[in-house]
Design an enzyme around this catalytic site. Structure first.
Site, PDB file in Angstrom:
ATOM      1  N   ASP A  84      -0.715  -6.005   1.820  1.00 11.25           N
ATOM      2  CA  ASP A  84      -1.919  -5.376   2.365  1.00 11.25           C
ATOM      3  C   ASP A  84      -2.972  -6.448   2.642  1.00 11.25           C
ATOM      4  OD1 ASP A  84      -3.128  -2.189   2.104  1.00 11.25           O
ATOM      5  OD2 ASP A  84      -4.549  -3.838   2.406  1.00 11.25           O
ATOM      6  N   ASN A 106      -1.653   8.010   0.830  1.00 13.39           N
ATOM      7  CA  ASN A 106      -2.852   8.773   1.141  1.00 13.39           C
ATOM      8  C   ASN A 106      -2.520   9.618   2.366  1.00 13.39           C
ATOM      9  OD1 ASN A 106      -4.288   7.455  -0.918  1.00 13.39           O
ATOM     10  ND2 ASN A 106      -4.795   5.755   0.433  1.00 13.39           N
ATOM     11  N   GLY A 149      -8.068   9.508   2.068  1.00 14.87           N
ATOM     12  CA  GLY A 149      -8.206   8.065   2.235  1.00 14.87           C
ATOM     13  C   GLY A 149      -7.280   7.451   3.270  1.00 14.87           C
ATOM     14  N   GLN A 150      -6.543   8.273   4.014  1.00 18.89           N
ATOM     15  CA  GLN A 150      -5.637   7.701   5.016  1.00 18.89           C
ATOM     16  C   GLN A 150      -6.440   7.160   6.199  1.00 18.89           C
ATOM     17  OE1 GLN A 150      -2.543  10.294   6.547  1.00 18.89           O
ATOM     18  NE2 GLN A 150      -1.522   8.607   7.611  1.00 18.89           N
ATOM     19  N   HIS A 202       2.873   5.362   5.223  1.00 21.52           N
ATOM     20  CA  HIS A 202       3.026   4.165   4.398  1.00 21.52           C
ATOM     21  C   HIS A 202       2.799   4.528   2.939  1.00 21.52           C
ATOM     22  CE1 HIS A 202      -1.162   4.444   5.771  1.00 21.52           C
ATOM     23  NE2 HIS A 202      -1.521   3.905   4.613  1.00 21.52           N
ATOM     24  N   HIS A 247       1.615   2.796  -0.572  1.00 21.98           N
ATOM     25  CA  HIS A 247       1.007   1.638  -1.223  1.00 21.98           C
ATOM     26  C   HIS A 247       1.807   1.353  -2.490  1.00 21.98           C
ATOM     27  CE1 HIS A 247      -2.932   1.775   0.993  1.00 21.98           C
ATOM     28  NE2 HIS A 247      -2.561   3.026   1.161  1.00 21.98           N
TER      29      HIS A 247
END
Ligand code: 5GP
Ligand code: ZN
Length: 113
Positions: free
Chosen positions: A30, A86, A92-93, A99, A101
């Site tokens: 990230d 998310n 929070g996307q 994806h 995390h």
């Protein structure tokens, strides 16, 4: 998908520090890490979110889980990590390409914020 940053990373058009890849999935670090180890695990194919996945994506979703576990091993985080997605803006996307995390390397609080 033309305007998707993660599709561009999967296609090699945008640089990322790739830590695991196979025919169907990719994992990369990230850009704005929230833990000492913070990777994103994605399907190469564009799926906007987990809730956008369909029955025909079942095999790919399974492969994504396995890719996450392999990524954890590559990053020597297999004994303790968190895998989270998310799903939706309020959660929070910010990138509309599915994806997970993968977070590790520090104490991970529960419940998450
Ligand atoms: P979300 O907010 O959608 O759950 O997660 C998106 C993640 O993608 C964020 O943690 C953000 O730092 C990361 N990100 C956004 N753009 C890029 C990029 O171009 N390269 C990399 N490596 N990570 C990115
Ligand atoms: Zn995409």
């Amino acid at each position: 998908m033309a305007d998707c940053i993660f599709c561009k990373i999967a296609a090699g058009e945008v640089n990322a520090k790739v830590v695991y890849e196979d025919a169907d999935t990719l994992a990369f670090l990230d850009l704005n890490p929230q833990a000492p180890t913070h990777a994103l695990v994605i399907p190469r194919r564009h799926i906007p979110s987990l809730t956008a996945a369909e029955d025909t994506d079942a095999e790919l979703l399974g492969k994504l889980q396995l890719a996450a576990a392999r990524t954890a091993k590559v990053l020597k985080a297999e004994s303790a990590f968190r895998l989270v997605t998310n799903n939706g803006k309020a959660a929070g996307q910010s990138v509309d390409h599915l994806h997970y995390h993968l977070l590790a390397g520090r104490k991970l609080l529960w419940p998450p914020g």
